[in-house]
Write an enzyme that holds these catalytic residues in place. Structure first.
Site, PDB file in Angstrom:
ATOM      1  N   TYR A   1      60.453  -7.473 -60.927  1.00  0.00           N
ATOM      2  CA  TYR A   1      59.820  -7.956 -59.696  1.00  0.00           C
ATOM      3  C   TYR A   1      60.779  -8.845 -58.906  1.00  0.00           C
ATOM      4  O   TYR A   1      61.253  -9.874 -59.402  1.00  0.00           O
ATOM      5  CB  TYR A   1      58.521  -8.728 -60.005  1.00  0.00           C
ATOM      6  CG  TYR A   1      57.493  -7.909 -60.777  1.00  0.00           C
ATOM      7  CD1 TYR A   1      57.533  -6.517 -60.783  1.00  0.00           C
ATOM      8  CD2 TYR A   1      56.494  -8.519 -61.505  1.00  0.00           C
ATOM      9  CE1 TYR A   1      56.611  -5.762 -61.493  1.00  0.00           C
ATOM     10  CE2 TYR A   1      55.555  -7.779 -62.224  1.00  0.00           C
ATOM     11  CZ  TYR A   1      55.637  -6.389 -62.208  1.00  0.00           C
ATOM     12  OH  TYR A   1      54.724  -5.648 -62.914  1.00  0.00           O
TER      13      TYR A   1
ATOM     14  N   HIS B   1      58.354  -2.089 -70.119  1.00  0.00           N
ATOM     15  CA  HIS B   1      57.676  -1.841 -68.833  1.00  0.00           C
ATOM     16  C   HIS B   1      57.146  -0.405 -68.724  1.00  0.00           C
ATOM     17  O   HIS B   1      56.063  -0.180 -68.212  1.00  0.00           O
ATOM     18  CB  HIS B   1      58.632  -2.158 -67.682  1.00  0.00           C
ATOM     19  CG  HIS B   1      57.950  -2.607 -66.439  1.00  0.00           C
ATOM     20  ND1 HIS B   1      58.477  -3.509 -65.568  1.00  0.00           N
ATOM     21  CD2 HIS B   1      56.763  -2.266 -65.890  1.00  0.00           C
ATOM     22  CE1 HIS B   1      57.652  -3.702 -64.554  1.00  0.00           C
ATOM     23  NE2 HIS B   1      56.599  -2.947 -64.733  1.00  0.00           N
TER      24      HIS B   1
END
Ligand SMILES: NC(=O)c1ccc[n+]([C@@H]2O[C@H](COP(=O)([O-])OP(=O)(O)OC[C@H]3O[C@@H](n4cnc5c(N)ncnc54)[C@H](OP(=O)(O)O)[C@@H]3O)[C@@H](O)[C@H]2O)c1
Length: 281
Positions: free
Chosen positions: A57, A115
């Site tokens: 992010y 992830h």
């Protein structure tokens, strides 16, 4: 007077709030950093003390924002971050974790997730996660975007069954996991972290949802979150960088929706009647 936030107990016995704070899209623009930090800190004040972030992010920017928000309150927070699949070899996982810790300004993560699935063997990533646990750098590990067959494969590798959580796309409009993955995880005590719980805002325009929300003097976002909070072992992580919406999301726990109205939502957003491949955003 507000209801207290319900909790989910992870397999290692740690209790976490079932509504936390997402951080995707944070840390991308310096001019927005202070509102992002303020909204995270408000969320923590209101008891949403689980923060979800990732090295992805804002290219590490979100972890830096989270680090600032947690500066004087690290011990009050259950901190989750994620490793990129292409960093998920044994050595690179350890290195990526160290870098996340440095950006976050802390010496430990409470939960570290893969992830999504990449090319490195699961056994190698799990070995790295277990090593990080031994070193005290993470409290627990889990995965993200794993469908049922991925979970079954994970369960067959050494220590694979120590996985604490699977973070997946789950909201009213994307109920596929209810067919198999959700019960699979519930039976094994693997927490399901529902990401994009309001479908990144898309769901909020649904007329049935808007109508039902009005009858409770609530907002569509609150009904969408309440739907997820009804499920055992599910943690929701809405993202908001807006103080009013952070409060609104927290106040969801005060909503008490009747069985008749859940049935109306089932008609508007039907549960799956067959296996659907896990969707990803
Ligand atoms: N593991 C994965 O692959 C994965 C993928 C996606 C997301 N995630 C995680 O899950 C978190 C949540 O998912 P998400 O960010 O994709 O989507 P989301 O939480 O469903 O939606 C976020 C969007 O909705 C807005 N919003 C938040 N609360 C609202 C409310 N009460 N009313 C109206 N709008 C509202 C936010 O805007 P404002 O900020 O302006 O309020 C933002 O634009 C992420 O931040 C991330 O931590 C993980």
């Amino acid at each position: 007077m507000h209801d207290s936030i319900p909790t989910v107990t992870l397999r290692n016995g740690v209790e976490v709030p079932s509504i936390g704070l997402g951080t995707w899209k944070m840390g991308e623009n310096r001019s927005r950093a202070s509102e992002e930090i303020d909204s995270l800190r408000l969320g923590l004040d209101l008891g949403m003390t689980l923060v979800d972030t990732a090295e992805m992010y804002g290219d590490g920017g979100a972890e830096k924002v989270v680090g600032k928000a947690l500066e004087d309150r690290r011990d009050d927070v259950f901190l989750v971050s994620k490793v990129y699949p292409w960093n998920a070899s044994f050595d690179k996982t350890i290195a990526a974790c160290d870098q996340s810790l440095s950006r976050l300004g802390t010496d430990r993560l409470d939960l570290y997730l893969l992830h999504w699935r990449g090319d490195y063997p699961l056994a190698e990533t799990v070995a790295a996660f277990e090593e990080l646990k031994r070193q005290g750098k993470i409290g627990a590990w889990g995965v993200s975007n794993f469908d049922t067959d991925d979970m079954e494969e994970l369960w067959r590798v050494p220590d694979g069954d120590k996985c604490a959580a699977n973070q997946v796309l789950y909201n009213l409009a994307r109920r596929g996991i209810e067919y198999d993955l959700l019960p699979w995880c519930q039976q094994r005590g693997v927490a399901v972290m529902a990401y994009s719980p309001i479908d990144q805002g898309r769901i909020l325009k649904n007329p049935d949802l808007i109508h039902l929300a009005k009858t409770y003097q609530a907002t569509p976002a609150q009904v969408a979150l309440a739907f997820l909070l009804e499920r055992d072992g599910v943690i929701v992580i809405p993202k908001s960088a807006n103080l009013r919406r952070v409060r609104e999301n927290r106040d969801t726990v005060d909503l008490d929706i009747s069985d008749e109205d859940w049935a109306i939502l089932d008609t508007a957003f039907p549960p799956p009647d067959r296996k659907k491949p896990l969707e990803m955003i």
